[in-house]
Scaffold this motif. Sequence first.
Motif, PDB file in Angstrom:
ATOM      1  N   ASP A 127       0.840  -1.195   0.000  1.00 27.67           N
ATOM      2  CA  ASP A 127       0.000   0.000   0.000  1.00 27.67           C
ATOM      3  C   ASP A 127       0.881   1.253   0.000  1.00 27.67           C
ATOM      4  O   ASP A 127       2.102   1.185   0.135  1.00 27.67           O
ATOM      5  N   ARG A 128       0.245   2.410  -0.143  1.00 29.16           N
ATOM      6  CA  ARG A 128       0.998   3.662  -0.278  1.00 29.16           C
ATOM      7  C   ARG A 128       1.840   3.945   0.961  1.00 29.16           C
ATOM      8  O   ARG A 128       2.987   4.393   0.854  1.00 29.16           O
ATOM      9  N   ALA A 129       1.315   3.668   2.141  1.00 30.16           N
ATOM     10  CA  ALA A 129       2.073   3.934   3.367  1.00 30.16           C
ATOM     11  C   ALA A 129       3.330   3.081   3.425  1.00 30.16           C
ATOM     12  O   ALA A 129       4.413   3.546   3.805  1.00 30.16           O
ATOM     13  N   SER A 130       3.194   1.811   3.039  1.00 30.79           N
ATOM     14  CA  SER A 130       4.355   0.913   3.041  1.00 30.79           C
ATOM     15  C   SER A 130       5.379   1.351   2.006  1.00 30.79           C
ATOM     16  O   SER A 130       6.589   1.303   2.250  1.00 30.79           O
ATOM     17  N   MET A 131       4.885   1.770   0.837  1.00 24.71           N
ATOM     18  CA  MET A 131       5.797   2.254  -0.193  1.00 24.71           C
ATOM     19  C   MET A 131       6.578   3.463   0.298  1.00 24.71           C
ATOM     20  O   MET A 131       7.801   3.543   0.136  1.00 24.71           O
ATOM     21  N   ASP A 132       5.884   4.401   0.928  1.00 23.88           N
ATOM     22  CA  ASP A 132       6.558   5.605   1.419  1.00 23.88           C
ATOM     23  C   ASP A 132       7.624   5.250   2.444  1.00 23.88           C
ATOM     24  O   ASP A 132       8.712   5.843   2.463  1.00 23.88           O
ATOM     25  N   GLU A 133       7.327   4.274   3.300  1.00 20.71           N
ATOM     26  CA  GLU A 133       8.300   3.845   4.301  1.00 20.71           C
ATOM     27  C   GLU A 133       9.557   3.293   3.647  1.00 20.71           C
ATOM     28  O   GLU A 133      10.685   3.562   4.073  1.00 20.71           O
ATOM     29  N   VAL A 134       9.381   2.527   2.569  1.00 23.99           N
ATOM     30  CA  VAL A 134      10.527   1.946   1.871  1.00 23.99           C
ATOM     31  C   VAL A 134      11.358   3.025   1.191  1.00 23.99           C
ATOM     32  O   VAL A 134      12.588   3.042   1.296  1.00 23.99           O
ATOM     33  N   TRP A 135      10.701   3.952   0.498  1.00 24.96           N
ATOM     34  CA  TRP A 135      11.467   5.007  -0.165  1.00 24.96           C
ATOM     35  C   TRP A 135      12.234   5.845   0.843  1.00 24.96           C
ATOM     36  O   TRP A 135      13.361   6.293   0.565  1.00 24.96           O
ATOM     37  N   ASP A 136      11.655   6.043   2.014  1.00 24.30           N
ATOM     38  CA  ASP A 136      12.344   6.815   3.045  1.00 24.30           C
ATOM     39  C   ASP A 136      13.633   6.129   3.503  1.00 24.30           C
ATOM     40  O   ASP A 136      14.592   6.799   3.902  1.00 24.30           O
ATOM     41  N   LEU A 137      13.663   4.784   3.441  1.00 24.05           N
ATOM     42  CA  LEU A 137      14.879   4.060   3.819  1.00 24.05           C
ATOM     43  C   LEU A 137      16.055   4.453   2.941  1.00 24.05           C
ATOM     44  O   LEU A 137      17.206   4.451   3.384  1.00 24.05           O
ATOM     45  N   PHE A 138      15.758   4.760   1.675  1.00 25.89           N
ATOM     46  CA  PHE A 138      16.827   5.111   0.746  1.00 25.89           C
ATOM     47  C   PHE A 138      17.019   6.618   0.619  1.00 25.89           C
ATOM     48  O   PHE A 138      17.882   7.068  -0.126  1.00 25.89           O
ATOM     49  N   ASP A 139      16.226   7.379   1.359  1.00 31.39           N
ATOM     50  CA  ASP A 139      16.412   8.826   1.383  1.00 31.39           C
ATOM     51  C   ASP A 139      17.248   9.249   2.580  1.00 31.39           C
ATOM     52  O   ASP A 139      18.157  10.067   2.455  1.00 31.39           O
ATOM     53  N   SER A 140      16.926   8.701   3.735  1.00 27.29           N
ATOM     54  CA  SER A 140      17.682   8.982   4.962  1.00 27.29           C
ATOM     55  C   SER A 140      18.093   7.644   5.562  1.00 27.29           C
ATOM     56  O   SER A 140      17.426   7.131   6.469  1.00 27.29           O
ATOM     57  N   PRO A 141      19.161   7.040   5.049  1.00 26.53           N
ATOM     58  CA  PRO A 141      19.537   5.682   5.471  1.00 26.53           C
ATOM     59  C   PRO A 141      19.817   5.583   6.960  1.00 26.53           C
ATOM     60  O   PRO A 141      20.420   6.478   7.567  1.00 26.53           O
ATOM     61  N   THR A 142      19.353   4.496   7.548  1.00 29.04           N
ATOM     62  CA  THR A 142      19.680   4.167   8.934  1.00 29.04           C
ATOM     63  C   THR A 142      20.309   2.787   8.954  1.00 29.04           C
ATOM     64  O   THR A 142      20.163   1.992   8.026  1.00 29.04           O
ATOM     65  N   THR A 143      21.024   2.486  10.026  1.00 27.41           N
ATOM     66  CA  THR A 143      21.798   1.244  10.087  1.00 27.41           C
ATOM     67  C   THR A 143      21.462   0.442  11.339  1.00 27.41           C
ATOM     68  O   THR A 143      22.336   0.041  12.096  1.00 27.41           O
ATOM     69  N   ARG A 144      20.169   0.201  11.520  1.00 22.05           N
ATOM     70  CA  ARG A 144      19.735  -0.571  12.686  1.00 22.05           C
ATOM     71  C   ARG A 144      19.647  -2.061  12.392  1.00 22.05           C
ATOM     72  O   ARG A 144      19.275  -2.849  13.257  1.00 22.05           O
ATOM     73  N   GLY A 145      19.964  -2.469  11.162  1.00 19.36           N
ATOM     74  CA  GLY A 145      19.879  -3.869  10.784  1.00 19.36           C
ATOM     75  C   GLY A 145      18.461  -4.333  10.521  1.00 19.36           C
ATOM     76  O   GLY A 145      18.168  -5.535  10.561  1.00 19.36           O
ATOM     77  N   ARG A 146      17.552  -3.408  10.239  1.00 19.92           N
ATOM     78  CA  ARG A 146      16.139  -3.736  10.070  1.00 19.92           C
ATOM     79  C   ARG A 146      15.832  -4.062   8.619  1.00 19.92           C
ATOM     80  O   ARG A 146      16.324  -3.415   7.702  1.00 19.92           O
ATOM     81  N   ARG A 147      15.005  -5.084   8.387  1.00 16.59           N
ATOM     82  CA  ARG A 147      14.492  -5.415   7.060  1.00 16.59           C
ATOM     83  C   ARG A 147      12.976  -5.341   7.101  1.00 16.59           C
ATOM     84  O   ARG A 147      12.334  -6.005   7.925  1.00 16.59           O
ATOM     85  N   CYS A 148      12.409  -4.514   6.252  1.00 20.58           N
ATOM     86  CA  CYS A 148      10.955  -4.465   6.114  1.00 20.58           C
ATOM     87  C   CYS A 148      10.550  -5.610   5.201  1.00 20.58           C
ATOM     88  O   CYS A 148      10.906  -5.620   4.017  1.00 20.58           O
ATOM     89  N   GLU A 149       9.808  -6.580   5.715  1.00 23.69           N
ATOM     90  CA  GLU A 149       9.527  -7.791   4.956  1.00 23.69           C
ATOM     91  C   GLU A 149       8.233  -7.691   4.169  1.00 23.69           C
ATOM     92  O   GLU A 149       7.195  -7.291   4.682  1.00 23.69           O
ATOM     93  N   PHE A 150       8.316  -8.071   2.902  1.00 23.79           N
ATOM     94  CA  PHE A 150       7.154  -8.134   2.019  1.00 23.79           C
ATOM     95  C   PHE A 150       7.091  -9.526   1.404  1.00 23.79           C
ATOM     96  O   PHE A 150       8.082  -9.993   0.828  1.00 23.79           O
ATOM     97  N   VAL A 151       5.962 -10.176   1.500  1.00 26.59           N
ATOM     98  CA  VAL A 151       5.809 -11.553   1.019  1.00 26.59           C
ATOM     99  C   VAL A 151       4.778 -11.587  -0.094  1.00 26.59           C
ATOM    100  O   VAL A 151       3.637 -11.140   0.097  1.00 26.59           O
TER     101      VAL A 151
END
Length: 351
Positions: free
Chosen positions: A322-346
């Motif tokens: 959905d749009r909210a999930s997409m926005d969250e993913v794009w934000d990962l590549f805009d302001s990178p963080t290094t917490r070792g987190r993977r947003c899982e999509f199946v």
Amino acid sequence: MGRDRTVAVVTLGGTIACAPHPLGGVTPSDDPAFMAGVLADARLSATDLPGTHVISAPPLASAVLDAPRLAAVVRSLERVVDEGACGVVVTTGTDTLEEVAFMLDLLWRRAEPVVVVGAMRHGGLPGADGPGNLRDGLRVAAHDQARGMGCLVTLNGHIHQAWQVRKSHTSSLSAFESFVSGPVGSVHEDTVRITSASVIDRPLFILDTVTVVPPVALVTAALADDGRLLGVVGGLGYRGLVVETMGGGSVPPQWSSLLERLTARMPVVYSSRTGGGPTLRSTYGGAGAERDLRRIGMTPAGLLDGLKARLLLGLLLAVRADRASMDEVWDLFDSPTTRGRRCEFVDLAAR
């Protein structure tokens, strides 16, 4: 089974697997002995390289690879890793290597590293670099510090992260660069040196080998272009669009109304055609500038270039994000963080 000193190697073709063809030029060899020879050359004068478990695969030109084929590769590699291999090396063509590596990174869910290598000079040329790149790849794949770093690319003595590596020259041995922050390490004198171990949070896609990735168009903005390609994108069956903008987020003013109509029908993302630096969000105003693109509903790709943004948007559409999930993913590549987190999509077909 515990990890051993064995690296799984899958050969997908490309220049590293090319041999002269009777009709002229070079093509990937379908003789397993050819890549066995490249592997033997990689081992010359080395006594401490890890063992290898070669997974046979039909040689393919790099332009033929797609998401289902790469999902099948990932599954075969996961089985070998689960049986104890300490890492994986994938050989492929350099024309799409940056895309193949990024796709593998988004699909890979093991701590053991995947290392993608290739060659700029085929085996029929003096100074062929395939064996050396493969040798370096084997060392990186077996290196403890590479664990948890996802997919890496090892070429010309440099180690790159998949999300930022980019081919910047058609034929130079130093064709691959990391435009955002530089390589994460190097291999010299048969020694792996990983000097930047920061791994950004990123999505993980679990796909079936028959997953259909919806088509995503990629259009580059250019001076005085009237945008007529945008007028037909919707009617050609595309489900998403990535626009490579001029500079940090600029398109010709006449594109604005065309893009606004498209954003009402599909996700539209903008990246920079420069290949380096973040997309801008709020600096420039006026028709076609990034403030206008944000107003009409376009999403900035952050630090991703257009090629990688297109792949990522296709996978997001494949899993029906959905749009909210997409926005969250794009934000990962805009302001990178290094917490070792993977947003899982199946993908539903992979359950």
